[in-house]
Scaffold this active site. Structure first.
Site, PDB file in Angstrom:
ATOM      1  CD  GLN A  67      -2.866  -1.257   2.315  1.00 40.56           C
ATOM      2  OE1 GLN A  67      -2.654  -0.596   3.330  1.00 40.56           O
ATOM      3  NE2 GLN A  67      -3.887  -2.089   2.230  1.00 40.56           N
ATOM      4  CG  ASP A  68       0.967   3.949   2.751  1.00 42.97           C
ATOM      5  OD1 ASP A  68       0.867   2.877   3.383  1.00 42.97           O
ATOM      6  OD2 ASP A  68       0.441   5.000   3.141  1.00 42.97           O
ATOM      7  N   PRO A  69       4.606   3.068   2.289  1.00 43.22           N
ATOM      8  CG  PRO A  69       6.391   4.396   1.608  1.00 43.22           C
ATOM      9  CD  PRO A  69       4.902   4.288   1.509  1.00 43.22           C
TER      10      PRO A  69
END
Length: 225
Positions: A67-69
């Site tokens: 998804q994202d970091p």
């Protein structure tokens, strides 16, 4: 993230594949520099933001979408789900990935969260959104990274070479239309909030290797040190 031509910061195959996104990537660099100027930092560190696109484009055969970091400082290293080898307390999602890896392939539990050995075998660990703000998951969603990663995924699927996509969670599954005709392996996200709803027992690693063999490609050695 430095303001440089794509050919200077990306692997040549990726520089060509992402050329339609050159202006968008430059705009994202401007956005990140503006964040710093305003006293707001971002993760991962600038030199790691585009790290996934520094491995050979032509060698990618498995795509794992995140998804994202990780928003915890010191964890995000530019690869989805991975952390630096010195990180001792692993994120819950990565712990669950390792639990499924061991159950799927009967391999020993990895000693750390560094997934770089997978990337050396053509596994692309790509986050849908490439940056976030510290301690603020999802902070940079909708800022423009989605266009970049969509183009990356379309370019991979268009090569006509062996590819398998592992899509964990609804965000990743939304990319399925861009991946045809590549086979996809889909399940719940490995997050502790959802892993019991279909991630555990999904056997993504052995299934990915089976799909690679069906396409005439070598399987991945998923064993980690």
């Amino acid at each position: 993230m430095p303001a440089q031509p794509l050919r200077d910061i990306l692997e040549p195959g990726w520089a060509k594949a992402l050329e339609p996104m050159a202006d968008r990537i430059a705009a994202m660099g401007d956005f990140l520099r503006a964040e710093i100027a305003a006293g707001r930092s971002y993760l991962p560190a600038g030199q790691h933001v585009l790290r996934a696109f520094q491995q050979p484009f032509d060698d990618v055969r498995v795509l794992i979408v995140g998804q994202d970091p990780y928003p915890t400082p010191g964890m995000a290293i530019g690869y989805s789900f991975a952390v630096a080898p010195e990180v001792r307390r692993l994120p819950g999602s990565l712990e669950n990935i390792f639990q499924e890896l061991c159950a799927d392939l009967s391999v020993p539990r990895p000693t750390n969260g560094d997934l770089t050995p997978w990337t050396r075998q053509g596994v692309l660990l790509l986050n849908r959104v490439l940056t976030t703000a510290p301690r603020q998951p999802g902070a940079h969603r909708g800022k423009g990274w989605e266009e970049v990663t969509e183009q990356a995924i379309r370019a991979l699927a268009a090569r006509g070479t062996p590819l398998v996509a592992i899509l964990w969670g609804a965000d990743a599954r939304s990319l399925r239309p861009f991946l045809s005709p590549a086979p996809t392996i889909e399940s719940a996200h490995p997050s502790p909030r959802s892993a019991d709803r279909g991630f555990f027992g999904s056997r993504p690693f052995s299934r990915a290797n089976n799909h690679l063999l069906e396409q005439g490609a070598q399987p991945v050695d998923w064993h980690l040190p």
